[in-house]
Design an enzyme around this catalytic site. Structure first.
Site, PDB file in Angstrom:
ATOM      1  NE  ARG A   1     -75.084  29.917 -64.957  1.00 59.17           N
ATOM      2  CZ  ARG A   1     -75.422  31.175 -64.683  1.00 59.17           C
ATOM      3  NH1 ARG A   1     -75.622  32.045 -65.656  1.00 59.17           N
ATOM      4  NH2 ARG A   1     -75.583  31.558 -63.439  1.00 59.17           N
TER       5      ARG A   1
ATOM      6  CG  ASN B   1     -78.341  28.404 -65.498  1.00 58.37           C
ATOM      7  OD1 ASN B   1     -77.620  27.450 -65.735  1.00 58.37           O
ATOM      8  ND2 ASN B   1     -78.318  29.038 -64.333  1.00 58.37           N
TER       9      ASN B   1
END
Length: 107
Positions: free
Chosen positions: A35, A54
């Site tokens: 990320r 996520n």
């Protein structure tokens, strides 16, 4: 929603047209800084707003809005193998932008 729900106008928008790209990234992409690196790449490309998150099933979802060319560059990066972890596949859909984002966030 599936890729078959993508409007032809969105998919065929010119390089400067504003679009919304949602991508789901599969593989070993959680717990490896994916990320953070995705956000950094979006900021490096510029002109892209949205988020990366996520998902419970182990995938990472990327929502990016901006110019068609910039969103395609981010999608190419997701598929290129220069990402942390190990990407086994990326699925994306294209839509009209919704707006409401301030920068590119990690959620």
């Amino acid at each position: 929603m599936t890729a078959s729900n993508t409007k032809a106008d969105d998919k065929n928008a010119g390089p400067g047209a504003a679009v919304r790209m949602t991508a789901w990234v599969r593989g070993r992409v959680q717990g490896v800084g994916f990320r953070w690196f995705t956000r950094a790449e979006a900021l490096r490309i510029g002109g892209v707003e949205g988020f990366v998150i996520n998902l419970r099933d182990g995938r990472v979802q990327v929502v990016a809005e901006g110019g068609r060319m910039e969103c395609e560059r981010l999608l190419e990066w997701l598929r290129a193998g220069d990402t942390p972890g190990s990407v086994s596949g990326v699925t994306e859909i294209w839509h009209q932008p919704r707006g409401g984002y301030d920068g590119f966030a990690i959620r």
